[in-house]
Structure formats: structure tokens, C-alpha cells
Design a protein around this motif. Structure first.
Motif, PDB file in Angstrom:
ATOM      1  N   GLY A   1      50.960 -40.073  -5.312  1.00 27.03           N
ATOM      2  CA  GLY A   1      49.801 -39.432  -4.712  1.00 27.03           C
ATOM      3  C   GLY A   1      49.246 -40.425  -3.725  1.00 27.03           C
ATOM      4  O   GLY A   1      49.691 -40.537  -2.594  1.00 27.03           O
ATOM      5  N   GLN A   2      48.293 -41.207  -4.184  1.00 30.73           N
ATOM      6  CA  GLN A   2      47.734 -42.256  -3.337  1.00 30.73           C
ATOM      7  C   GLN A   2      48.712 -43.426  -3.233  1.00 30.73           C
ATOM      8  O   GLN A   2      48.731 -44.153  -2.257  1.00 30.73           O
ATOM      9  N   THR A   3      49.497 -43.619  -4.263  1.00 30.92           N
ATOM     10  CA  THR A   3      50.521 -44.664  -4.248  1.00 30.92           C
ATOM     11  C   THR A   3      51.876 -44.020  -4.503  1.00 30.92           C
ATOM     12  O   THR A   3      51.943 -42.864  -4.902  1.00 30.92           O
ATOM     13  N   VAL A   4      52.915 -44.778  -4.279  1.00 29.98           N
ATOM     14  CA  VAL A   4      54.272 -44.241  -4.405  1.00 29.98           C
ATOM     15  C   VAL A   4      54.916 -44.812  -5.665  1.00 29.98           C
ATOM     16  O   VAL A   4      54.768 -45.997  -5.964  1.00 29.98           O
ATOM     17  N   GLY A   5      55.634 -43.973  -6.381  1.00 28.53           N
ATOM     18  CA  GLY A   5      56.261 -44.398  -7.635  1.00 28.53           C
ATOM     19  C   GLY A   5      57.687 -44.889  -7.452  1.00 28.53           C
ATOM     20  O   GLY A   5      58.189 -45.017  -6.337  1.00 28.53           O
ATOM     21  N   ILE A   6      58.320 -45.159  -8.592  1.00 33.45           N
ATOM     22  CA  ILE A   6      59.695 -45.649  -8.601  1.00 33.45           C
ATOM     23  C   ILE A   6      60.632 -44.451  -8.500  1.00 33.45           C
ATOM     24  O   ILE A   6      60.464 -43.467  -9.211  1.00 33.45           O
TER      25      ILE A   6
ATOM     26  N   ARG B   1      52.158 -45.355 -13.332  1.00 38.29           N
ATOM     27  CA  ARG B   1      52.643 -46.407 -14.225  1.00 38.29           C
ATOM     28  C   ARG B   1      53.906 -46.964 -13.590  1.00 38.29           C
ATOM     29  O   ARG B   1      54.978 -46.424 -13.748  1.00 38.29           O
ATOM     30  N   LEU B   2      53.793 -48.034 -12.864  1.00 39.63           N
ATOM     31  CA  LEU B   2      54.974 -48.577 -12.190  1.00 39.63           C
ATOM     32  C   LEU B   2      55.841 -49.307 -13.206  1.00 39.63           C
ATOM     33  O   LEU B   2      55.889 -50.532 -13.223  1.00 39.63           O
ATOM     34  N   GLU B   3      56.461 -48.539 -14.085  1.00 38.38           N
ATOM     35  CA  GLU B   3      57.301 -49.132 -15.123  1.00 38.38           C
ATOM     36  C   GLU B   3      58.733 -48.670 -14.934  1.00 38.38           C
ATOM     37  O   GLU B   3      59.010 -47.479 -14.892  1.00 38.38           O
ATOM     38  N   MET B   4      59.617 -49.645 -14.813  1.00 38.18           N
ATOM     39  CA  MET B   4      61.018 -49.329 -14.577  1.00 38.18           C
ATOM     40  C   MET B   4      61.662 -48.704 -15.808  1.00 38.18           C
ATOM     41  O   MET B   4      62.403 -47.743 -15.726  1.00 38.18           O
ATOM     42  N   ASN B   5      61.321 -49.291 -16.970  1.00 40.02           N
ATOM     43  CA  ASN B   5      61.991 -48.888 -18.191  1.00 40.02           C
ATOM     44  C   ASN B   5      61.503 -47.522 -18.687  1.00 40.02           C
ATOM     45  O   ASN B   5      60.310 -47.315 -18.874  1.00 40.02           O
ATOM     46  N   VAL B   6      62.436 -46.608 -18.883  1.00 41.81           N
ATOM     47  CA  VAL B   6      62.097 -45.311 -19.475  1.00 41.81           C
ATOM     48  C   VAL B   6      62.814 -45.228 -20.824  1.00 41.81           C
ATOM     49  O   VAL B   6      63.989 -44.893 -20.879  1.00 41.81           O
ATOM     50  N   PRO B   7      62.124 -45.590 -21.919  1.00 40.09           N
ATOM     51  CA  PRO B   7      62.809 -45.541 -23.212  1.00 40.09           C
ATOM     52  C   PRO B   7      63.280 -44.112 -23.521  1.00 40.09           C
ATOM     53  O   PRO B   7      62.523 -43.154 -23.334  1.00 40.09           O
ATOM     54  N   ALA B   8      64.522 -44.007 -23.960  1.00 37.04           N
ATOM     55  CA  ALA B   8      65.091 -42.675 -24.232  1.00 37.04           C
ATOM     56  C   ALA B   8      64.218 -41.895 -25.208  1.00 37.04           C
ATOM     57  O   ALA B   8      63.996 -40.695 -25.045  1.00 37.04           O
ATOM     58  N   ALA B   9      63.696 -42.583 -26.211  1.00 37.69           N
ATOM     59  CA  ALA B   9      62.916 -41.888 -27.243  1.00 37.69           C
ATOM     60  C   ALA B   9      61.626 -41.308 -26.679  1.00 37.69           C
ATOM     61  O   ALA B   9      61.132 -40.287 -27.154  1.00 37.69           O
ATOM     62  N   SER B  10      61.086 -41.961 -25.634  1.00 30.89           N
ATOM     63  CA  SER B  10      59.812 -41.481 -25.086  1.00 30.89           C
ATOM     64  C   SER B  10      59.974 -40.093 -24.467  1.00 30.89           C
ATOM     65  O   SER B  10      59.039 -39.296 -24.448  1.00 30.89           O
ATOM     66  N   ARG B  11      61.153 -39.790 -23.962  1.00 29.54           N
ATOM     67  CA  ARG B  11      61.448 -38.451 -23.428  1.00 29.54           C
ATOM     68  C   ARG B  11      61.881 -37.508 -24.532  1.00 29.54           C
ATOM     69  O   ARG B  11      61.514 -36.345 -24.567  1.00 29.54           O
ATOM     70  N   ALA B  12      62.690 -38.049 -25.434  1.00 37.31           N
ATOM     71  CA  ALA B  12      63.255 -37.204 -26.493  1.00 37.31           C
ATOM     72  C   ALA B  12      62.142 -36.578 -27.332  1.00 37.31           C
ATOM     73  O   ALA B  12      62.192 -35.392 -27.668  1.00 37.31           O
TER      74      ALA B  12
ATOM     75  N   ASN C   1      58.751 -32.239 -17.055  1.00 35.26           N
ATOM     76  CA  ASN C   1      59.213 -33.544 -17.544  1.00 35.26           C
ATOM     77  C   ASN C   1      59.263 -34.581 -16.417  1.00 35.26           C
ATOM     78  O   ASN C   1      60.112 -34.510 -15.541  1.00 35.26           O
ATOM     79  N   TYR C   2      58.344 -35.531 -16.482  1.00 38.62           N
ATOM     80  CA  TYR C   2      58.310 -36.623 -15.497  1.00 38.62           C
ATOM     81  C   TYR C   2      58.515 -37.950 -16.215  1.00 38.62           C
ATOM     82  O   TYR C   2      57.556 -38.571 -16.687  1.00 38.62           O
ATOM     83  N   PRO C   3      59.769 -38.400 -16.316  1.00 41.73           N
ATOM     84  CA  PRO C   3      60.024 -39.634 -17.070  1.00 41.73           C
ATOM     85  C   PRO C   3      59.311 -40.855 -16.502  1.00 41.73           C
ATOM     86  O   PRO C   3      58.883 -41.725 -17.244  1.00 41.73           O
ATOM     87  N   ARG C   4      59.190 -40.908 -15.197  1.00 42.16           N
ATOM     88  CA  ARG C   4      58.592 -42.113 -14.612  1.00 42.16           C
ATOM     89  C   ARG C   4      57.426 -41.710 -13.726  1.00 42.16           C
ATOM     90  O   ARG C   4      57.617 -41.208 -12.629  1.00 42.16           O
ATOM     91  N   LEU C   5      56.221 -41.935 -14.222  1.00 39.41           N
ATOM     92  CA  LEU C   5      55.043 -41.482 -13.487  1.00 39.41           C
ATOM     93  C   LEU C   5      54.594 -42.509 -12.457  1.00 39.41           C
ATOM     94  O   LEU C   5      54.730 -43.718 -12.661  1.00 39.41           O
ATOM     95  N   ALA C   6      54.021 -42.000 -11.387  1.00 44.18           N
ATOM     96  CA  ALA C   6      53.659 -42.855 -10.255  1.00 44.18           C
ATOM     97  C   ALA C   6      52.609 -43.898 -10.622  1.00 44.18           C
ATOM     98  O   ALA C   6      52.622 -45.012 -10.132  1.00 44.18           O
TER      99      ALA C   6
END
Ligand code: GLA
Ligand code: ZN
Length: 665
Positions: A308-313, A271-282, A264-269
Motif C-alpha cells: 500500500g504505502q510501502t512495498v512488500g516482498i 510485515r517484511l518477513e522473508m520466512n513463511v512457515p508452512a504451518a502458519s498457512r496450513a 490467502n496472503y502468505p507474505r503481508l506487506a
């Protein structure tokens, strides 16, 4: 005991460090690690020369610190010598190009030499660790996947087809090879669906995707057979990749395992997106729980910024804890964080773990430590607790593969359609099971079957039985279009469900993505002034026994039915002739909840998730605030928070990222 741990790579670090690692793990409440799933080079440095000394030492050190281990069979990443022995074991991409060395998962799952080396290393590990006191189970390979198009696979495909069809005549009929004169007269003439071959015959392409899925299931089974025999006391699992992974029929892959694990990786590198909608994980957790209809492990849980090549949030303070309890609320019986210490080398140098490159404990270590301490106290009250959903959403991998071959609409994504309906239930805190098309549906009050494009008769019969017994079924456009060979049915749509739905599709069209068609919606007993729209697809409907609940309000089919409701005994079927916008899905879900008398776990403001679980007869109510601000909820009665022992009632404030686990006081 609640299993709490990390993915650990002792082979990446000097042995003098291992003792410190084990001590720091113990101090963080860690009782379980996963080891060795990428250590083939170190376990078998040369053909048939095994070295288990280092792993024995690592396990011994961990064991002294009260930590047990899941061992990975290391076949996801072969050492160079394996691939040098079998240059034709590299996977061939859909472009026809052969992979080269340098990454992982570059093997062909059907290559006999590769399969043999996999059995040898699995057997050797199994024999060595069958009775080790620190070893509790196995993870097979790592994140199986990706289709191969090599000549070995082609030959295996031919055998698979022979077994399935018996004769070329049957195959030619099923695939409709009359079209463009593709009548096969020898099995060996049948191609693999390379991209360079253009758009393939849909029957051939679907069978190829099923065959590739079966190839991984069979490869996995070879290792399972060895482990079951040599290590009968150990469990066996595999780490899946959630709903978003679409190349393997996960229900088939899960069947022979003791339980499912997933990463489970809620915030992938990327996709530099701050918002992690709860439903997207659920939805991912619920899909993983659905594969076997039981609780699962999170074998890798994000503990730092991915990269990897770039750094995530990086996870915000409190997020690792929030995501941990969200996983537990949706069925996780174990949480292992990826990874213990961030690697100094290799492709994932910037995939951050609990510790940074320098091995110092910082914020993320301390957050995990505090979760570890909590779970030492309350973990037993959580492990094994069950979800009792009364809503099911059907996930069909044949349909999924068929939509990969023919998306029908360039913007249509089958999992997004599932997610649209899922999100509407999630927002209202109504639990959902994700089930296969042949699941026993009798325990559900509402079943959503979005776009069951491939609809064989046994699945149609399952849905009929469910409705006849009083269930509420919602189905959508592109249902019952194809038979199991991916041929279009020779009857009105929705094919084998036409009678059950009490409706026939007169005409259909794909809509440009920027044109929404307004609907006049009037659900029985519901409000009729909602501004809902048809999107991407419009079926023009001709009801036979069904009543009309929505009509199109534009285009040449203005005034014609778009959604119908058919009553069958005590059962009801909604046929939704479009994919619809969010508002439409919400309106239909809201109506379904009300009509079938479902009650939400709790009414909560946006971004506050409430999830019910049952430990025997005891109800646990998880409250999870995913918002960046504090939010208030109102509890209908006095409840005790098992995390703090505090009694809560009435108006309760949840700080940002806060978690409460309540039970009746
Ligand atoms: C996957 C793999 C891990 C690691 C992580 C982070 O889930 O199983 O080995 O690569 O992703 O990229
Ligand atoms: Zn192959």
C-alpha cells in the motif's frame, strides 16, 4: 474441472484491453474469474439507474475464451452517493468516532437505509445475471467485518437482548449488574461498550460482540435470500479471512453458504518477513476447511508483492506454485489469484498481481501459466479429494471474544495457543481438523481443547461423551472458567469439567513473560528428562482421581502438580495447567500421537510438509518443500508422481520449493 483463475477488475482498464486480457488468461489455463465486488459505482451510477452493459461485454469476451465468472455483490464499498444519502450509515469506531468517506467497509451493517440499498443492487444484479451462461455463482460482499458502535446498532442491540433474555430481570442476573450498581430498569439505558466507557461489564461486552457478529450474519442472509430465489442454479459463497480474523463467529457466517472461500496472503506487506512457515498457512487453510467441514475455495491467493504505502516482498520463484499446491493439499477446490493486473490507481497501487502495472507478462505470469497447464492435466484428480483427520482442535468464538475483552494475561493470545498445539501435529505430518465446540467428535482419536474459557453445559457434555467413548482429550489452563454469560462459575475450576479431568485448580497466577517455570515431566511410558517449561500461567493442581504427569520445579508451588492425566473408562483426559512453551506442547502432542496409535503421513525433515488426501479410496500424498534448499525424504514404497508420471522410490530429493503429488504406483 478444477477452478483456476484470477480476480479481475475490467472497470479499471480501457475496454480495448479486455480482449487481450481474456486471451492471456486463456493462455494461462484460467477458466474462472471473480468480478465486480467493488463495482457499485459502475453498476448503479445513480439511485435506481443500473448499467450492466459494460459487465455484459466483459462477461461475453471472457465467455468466448472459455472463462466463467463469480460475481461479487458490491456492497463492501458503497459509492459516494449512497453514503451522502445516509450520513448516519458510517460505522462508529470503538472510540466513538464516526468513519468518513474514502476507504471501504465504512458502513454500519444494521443501518436500514444501507441495507435497503444493498438489497436493491443485489436484486438488480441477480435478475440481470440469473441466466447468463458465463455466471456460475456469487460472492457476497467482501471480507465482512469490523464492529460498529452507532446509535442504530445500540437500538438493534436492545432488541437482540430482549429476544435473548425476555426480561431485564433475567439480563441483570446474567450480567451480575449488582456490581457497581448497574441494574438496568429500561432497555434503552443499556450502553454499547465504547472504549471511552472504560472496561465494560464482561457479560454486556460478550453479548455485544455476539450481537455484532449476528448483525453481519443477518446482513449476509438478506442477500442470500434474494440470490437463492432469483438464481437457484448459482452457488453462493463469501471470502473469509482465515483464522487470524476474529470479529465474526465464522462458523455462523459459513452455515448458510454453499461453501467457504478465503483470501490467502502468505507474505503481508506490513510485515517484511522473508520466512513463511508452512504451518502458519496450513492452520489457516485447515480452519477454513473446518468452518463447514468441507473443501473450500481460495478466492484471493497472493500472486505478487503486497503493498500500500510501502512495498512488500515478492514471491520467490516457485513459491506461488508451492502455496497453490499447499492450499489444494489442505482442501482448496479452486484457486483464484489476486489480482490479474496491478492497479495504477488507488490505495492498493502497490498490491501486485499476476501482471505488473503495464500489463506485460513476466515471471509471475509464466509461473501461473505453468500451474494452469498442470492443473488442466491433473486437476480432476485433485478436485474434491478429502482430508481424513483423526485429530481435532476446538476453536470457540465465544471464548475468543471473551479473551478480547479480558486477555487474562497481557501476552496471552488464544489463537497462538491453538497454533502451538497445531504446529506440533503439523511438524509430524499428522492432519488436523479445526472444529467448533459442539462438533461431532466421534471420528477423532485425539481432541485438543485449548483454554475453553466459555464453557456452557452442552459443550461440557459433548466433551464428556467423547472421552467416555474412549477418546483422548487434552485441555488447558483457563478452561471452564466462565459460563455462557461471561460470569465466573460458582464451582472449582475447570468448572463443569472438574470431574472429567479428575482435578481441581487450587490456586492460579499469571507469570511475568520473562519468567518460565521448569517442569518435571513424566508422561506414562514417555521420556522424563525433557526440559519443558510453564509459561504465562500456572494452575496449582489438586488431583482427585487423576495421576500427576508434571510438577513445577520452582516458585512457592515447587513440587506441586502442573499437569494431570485422568483415565475414564477407555478414555483419557490430560489437564495442562499452563500455556507452556513449545517443547511442552511438542512433548504432549508426541505422547498423544503415540498413545492413540496415529501414524504420520510420512516422516520428513524440517520445512518439508507431507499431507495426505483421499480421492475416494485412492490416497494422494503431497510433498511440499518450503525450504530454501533441497531436502531428502525416504519413501517406504514405490509411488508415482501424478505431476510428472515418474515413479519414485527410496531416497528422493525435493529441490527447494518443489512439489510432488504421489499415489501408490
Ligand atoms: C483483501 C481484499 C482485496 C484486496 C486484498 C489485498 O483480501 O479482499 O480486495 O484488498 O486484500 O489487499
Ligand atoms: Zn452501527
Amino acid at each position: 474441472m478444477f477452478r483456476f483463475g484470477v480476480d479481475y477488475y475490467p472497470e479499471h482498464w480501457p475496454q480495448e484491453r479486455w480482449e487481450t486480457d481474456a486471451r492471456m488468461m486463456q493462455e494461462a489455463g484460467i477458466n474462472t474469474v471473480r468480478l465486480a465486488e467493488f463495482a457499485w459505482s459502475y453498476l448503479e451510477p445513480q439511485p435506481d439507474h443500473f448499467d450492466f452493459d459494460w459487465l455484459d461485454r466483459a462477461l461475453d469476451i471472457l465467455h468466448v475464451h472459455g472463462i466463467q465468472a463469480v460475481l461479487g455483490t458490491p456492497t463492501a464499498s458503497p459509492p459516494p452517493w449512497v453514503m451522502a444519502t445516509y450520513p448516519d450509515a458510517y460505522r462508529v469506531l470503538p472510540s466513538g468516532q464516526r468513519q468518513t468517506y474514502g476507504n471501504r467497509r465504512e458502513y454500519c451493517p444494521n443501518h436500514p437505509g444501507y441495507r435497503e440499498r444493498s438489497r436493491i443492487i443485489t436484486q438488480a444484479m441477480a435478475e440481470h445475471y440469473a441466466n447468463h451462461p458465463a455466471v456460475i455463482g456469487w460472492q457476497i460482499d467482501n471480507e465482512f467485518g469490523d464492529r460498529c458502535y452507532c446509535s442504530t446498532c445500540q437500538a438493534h442491540f436492545h432488541t437482540w437482548l430482549q429476544r435473548k433474555y425476555g426480561s431485564l430481570e433475567a439480563l441483570n442476573t446474567a450480567w451480575g449488574t449488582a456490581f457497581w450498581s448497574h441494574v438496568y430498569t429500561e432497555w434503552s439505558q443499556i450502553p454499547v461498550p465504547l472504549e471511552t466507557g472504560g472496561a465494560p461489564n464482561p457479560g454486556l461486552a460478550l453479548d455485544y460482540d455476539r450481537f455484532m457478529s449476528d448483525s453481519y450474519v443477518r446482513f449476509q442472509q438478506e442477500q442470500i435470500d434474494i440470490l437463492r430465489q432469483v438464481c437457484p442454479d448459482h452457488f453462493i459463497t463469501h471470502n473469509f479471512m482465515g483464522l487470524h480474523y476474529d470479529r465474526i463467529n465464522y462458523f455462523d457466517l459459513a452455515k448458510p453458504l454453499d461453501f467457504v472461500s478465503w483470501d490467502n496472503y502468505p507474505r503481508l506487506a506490513w510485515r517484511l518477513e522473508m520466512n513463511v512457515p508452512a504451518a502458519s498457512r496450513a492452520i489457516e487453510h485447515d480452519t477454513m476447511r473446518g468452518l463447514k467441514g468441507k473443501n473450500f475455495w481460495v478466492m484471493e491467493e497472493q500472486s505478487g508483492s503486497g503493498g500500500g504505502q510501502t512495498v512488500g516482498i515478492t514471491p520467490r520463484p516457485g513459491e506461488i506454485r508451492l502455496w497453490t499446491y499447499q492450499a489444494i493439499a489442505h482442501g482448496a477446490d479452486a484457486i483464484l489469484y489476486f489480482r490479474w493486473r496491478t492497479s495504477r490507481f488507488g490505495t492498493e497501487q502497490y498490491w501486485h498481481g499476476v501482471l505488473d502495472h503495464d500489463g506485460q507478462p513476466r515471471r509471475r505470469y509464466r509461473e501461473i501459466q505453468s500451474i494452469g497447464m498442470e492443473l488442466q492435466r491433473i486437476g480432476d484428480q485433485l478436485a474434491g479429494a478429502e482430508t481424513k483427520a483423526q485429530v481435532a482442535i476446538i476453536l470457540c468464538y465465544d471464548t475468543r471474544f471473551a479473551f478480547q475483552i479480558q486477555p487474562n494475561h497481557p501476552n496471552f493470545r488464544y489463537p497462538e495457543l491453538l497454533a502451538g498445539y497445531y504446529n506440533a501435529f503439523h511438524q509430524r505430518n499428522v492432519s488436523v481438523d479445526i472444529v467448533p465446540p459442539t462438533a461431532d467428535l466421534s471420528r477423532y482419536k485425539v481432541v485438543i481443547a485449548p483454554a475453553l474459557y466459555i464453557l456452557p453445559e452442552n459443550v461440557a457434555a459433548n466433551l464428556r461423551r467423547y472421552v467416555e467413548n474412549g477418546g483422548l482429550l487434552l485441555t488447558t489452563a483457563r478452561t471452564g472458567v466462565k459460563d455462557e454469560h461471561n460470569a465466573v462459575v460458582n464451582m472449582p475450576l475447570p468448572g463443569p469439567l472438574t470431574e472429567l479431568c479428575g482435578v481441581e485448580v487450587e490456586e492460579y497466577e499469571a507469570l511475568p513473560a520473562d519468567i518460565d517455570v521448569p517442569l518435571q515431566l513424566s508422561l506414562p511410558g514417555g521420556s522424563s528428562d525433557l526440559a519443558t517449561h510453564a509459561r504465562l500461567w500456572c494452575d496449582v493442581l489438586h488431583p482427585t482421581t487423576a495421576e500427576v504427569v508434571a510438577r513445577y520445579d520452582a516458585q512457592y508451588y515447587m513440587g506441586h502438580p502442573a499437569i494431570t492425566l485422568n483415565r475414564v473408562g477407555r478414555g483419557q483426559v490430560l489437564y495442562v495447567g499452563t500455556f507452556g512453551d513449545e517443547r511442552l506442547q511438542e512433548a504432549l502432542v508426541e505422547w498423544s500421537i503415540a498413545t492413540s496409535g496415529l501414524s504420520p503421513a510420512l516422516n520428513t525433515p524440517a520445512e518439508v510438509e507431507a499431507v495426505e488426501k483421499w480421492q475416494k479410496d485412492k490416497r494422494l500424498l503431497f510433498l511440499l518443500n518450503h525450504a530454501d534448499e533441497a531436502r531428502e525424504v525416504i519413501l517406504p514404497k514405490e509411488m508415482e508422481d501424478i505431476l510428472t508420471g515418474q515413479v519414485q522410490k527410496g531416497r528422493v530429493t525435493l529441490p527447494s520449493k518443489a512439489v510432488m503429488i504421489l499415489h501408490d504406483a
